[in-house]
Enzyme design. Sequence first.
Site, PDB file in Angstrom:
ATOM      1  N   ILE A  21       0.874  -1.172   0.000  1.00 26.34           N
ATOM      2  CA  ILE A  21       0.000   0.000   0.000  1.00 26.34           C
ATOM      3  C   ILE A  21       0.913   1.225   0.000  1.00 26.34           C
ATOM      4  CG2 ILE A  21      -2.000  -1.106   1.060  1.00 26.34           C
ATOM      5  CD1 ILE A  21      -1.234   0.023   3.750  1.00 26.34           C
ATOM      6  N   ASP A  22       0.374   2.359  -0.432  1.00 26.35           N
ATOM      7  CA  ASP A  22       1.180   3.574  -0.519  1.00 26.35           C
ATOM      8  C   ASP A  22       1.803   3.914   0.833  1.00 26.35           C
ATOM      9  OD1 ASP A  22       0.247   3.789  -3.108  1.00 26.35           O
ATOM     10  OD2 ASP A  22      -1.086   5.490  -2.702  1.00 26.35           O
ATOM     11  N   LYS A  23       2.979   4.497   0.781  1.00 26.42           N
ATOM     12  CA  LYS A  23       3.621   5.013   1.977  1.00 26.42           C
ATOM     13  C   LYS A  23       2.653   5.999   2.627  1.00 26.42           C
ATOM     14  CE  LYS A  23       7.711   7.503   3.490  1.00 26.42           C
ATOM     15  NZ  LYS A  23       8.912   8.202   3.116  1.00 26.42           N
TER      16      LYS A  23
END
Length: 184
Positions: free
Chosen positions: A6-8
Amino acid sequence: GIVHRIDKETSGVVVAAKTDAAHQGLSALFAAHDIERVYVALTRGAPRPPKGTIEGAIARSPHDRKKMALVKAGGRPAVTHYAVEQVFGPQEKPLAARVACRLETGRTHQIRVHLASKGTPCLGDPVYGSGAPAGPVKAAVAKAGLARQALHAAVLGFCHPVTGEALRFESPLPPDMAALQASL
């Protein structure tokens, strides 16, 4: 091993495999888009219409290599189904909204790019959240201590690749997003 990312600065549930067989099976499920994934976003304004599908190929931005962008040619197909769950502020011109996003594909920054393309970026998004939110929303973000994009991987569901058991994992909103939602 890690099956997906998942995105940072996005919170929530992820899956990791304990065996090679599970890793290969889960990777195949993700590749076939046979996974239930629901994210909760708190957005600036509310997307119109309140329920719909955003389709558009995503690739690196030609103007900023650190960003992704919707592109007319090339890129990878991306599909996000969204539904506004709650509106904050006047109904005719909402200041913010809680939006559920179901992913059909999983591209880098997909939800953030798609919501921004509707003019309703995730609150606190330093990359795609162009423009400051309305004063009361800005105050709510500060009060909640939100220092990231307001995006949370809330649900992950799939059939176990080895046992065939239907599994569904849910993660409640983290404290910063829960505080922001309460303030809104």
